[in-house]
Write a protein that holds these residues in place. Sequence first.
Motif, short mmCIF file in Angstrom:
data_model
loop_
_atom_site.label_atom_id
_atom_site.label_comp_id
_atom_site.label_asym_id
_atom_site.label_seq_id
_atom_site.Cartn_x
_atom_site.Cartn_y
_atom_site.Cartn_z
N ARG A 1 3.07 0.56 3.18
CA ARG A 1 2.85 -0.71 4.37
C ARG A 1 2.63 -1.88 3.84
NH1 ARG A 1 -1.80 3.02 6.59
NH2 ARG A 1 -3.27 1.97 5.00
N THR B 1 -0.14 -4.76 3.83
CA THR B 1 -1.59 -5.00 4.43
C THR B 1 -1.77 -6.22 4.18
OG1 THR B 1 -2.38 -4.15 2.44
CG2 THR B 1 -1.98 -2.54 4.14
N ARG B 2 -1.08 -7.12 3.34
CA ARG B 2 -1.54 -8.49 3.20
C ARG B 2 -0.11 -9.28 2.94
NH1 ARG B 2 -0.77 -9.53 -2.10
NH2 ARG B 2 -0.79 -7.55 -3.52
N ASP C 1 0.86 -1.17 0.14
CA ASP C 1 -0.06 0.16 0.05
C ASP C 1 0.91 1.25 -0.02
OD1 ASP C 1 -2.24 -1.50 0.11
OD2 ASP C 1 -2.94 -0.67 2.03
#
Length: 147
Positions: free
Chosen positions: A116, A118-119, A88
Amino acid sequence: MAEKLFPTTVVGSYPQPDWLVDRKMLSKVVPRIRMKEMWRVPEEWLEQAQDDATIVAIRDMERAGIDVITDGEIRRESYSNRFATALDGIDIEHPGFVLARGGTRTPVPRVVGKVRRTRPVELRDMQFLRRNTERTAKITLPAGRSR
């Protein structure tokens, strides 16, 4: 597998087969952003084709007697772009540009927000690898340098 004093592994990516990638295109640039046009297989069949090529790489490493198997990094367009474009805060539709040493403009991921993860990024690849070998397995991830 019996424990060895010096288990063998590989460093780097396994050569992607010519039926999977356009090697001539790859010889001109190291993809820093998504480069979908380098794949010779249509998008709807790409994941299956990458899985098939990954199994070939795994079996080759097993036949060679490698103790710690990788997925060969078959699904990567380059070492860093698969990871970088999964984060992200990166605009993959509108890349930025840097000047390469030769003066050419090189498209790069453009940061547009807080970067970041996120998954999971390589989880499916590792799960696929583990399903297809009984040997110890590893996945390589690019990382930034600490200063």
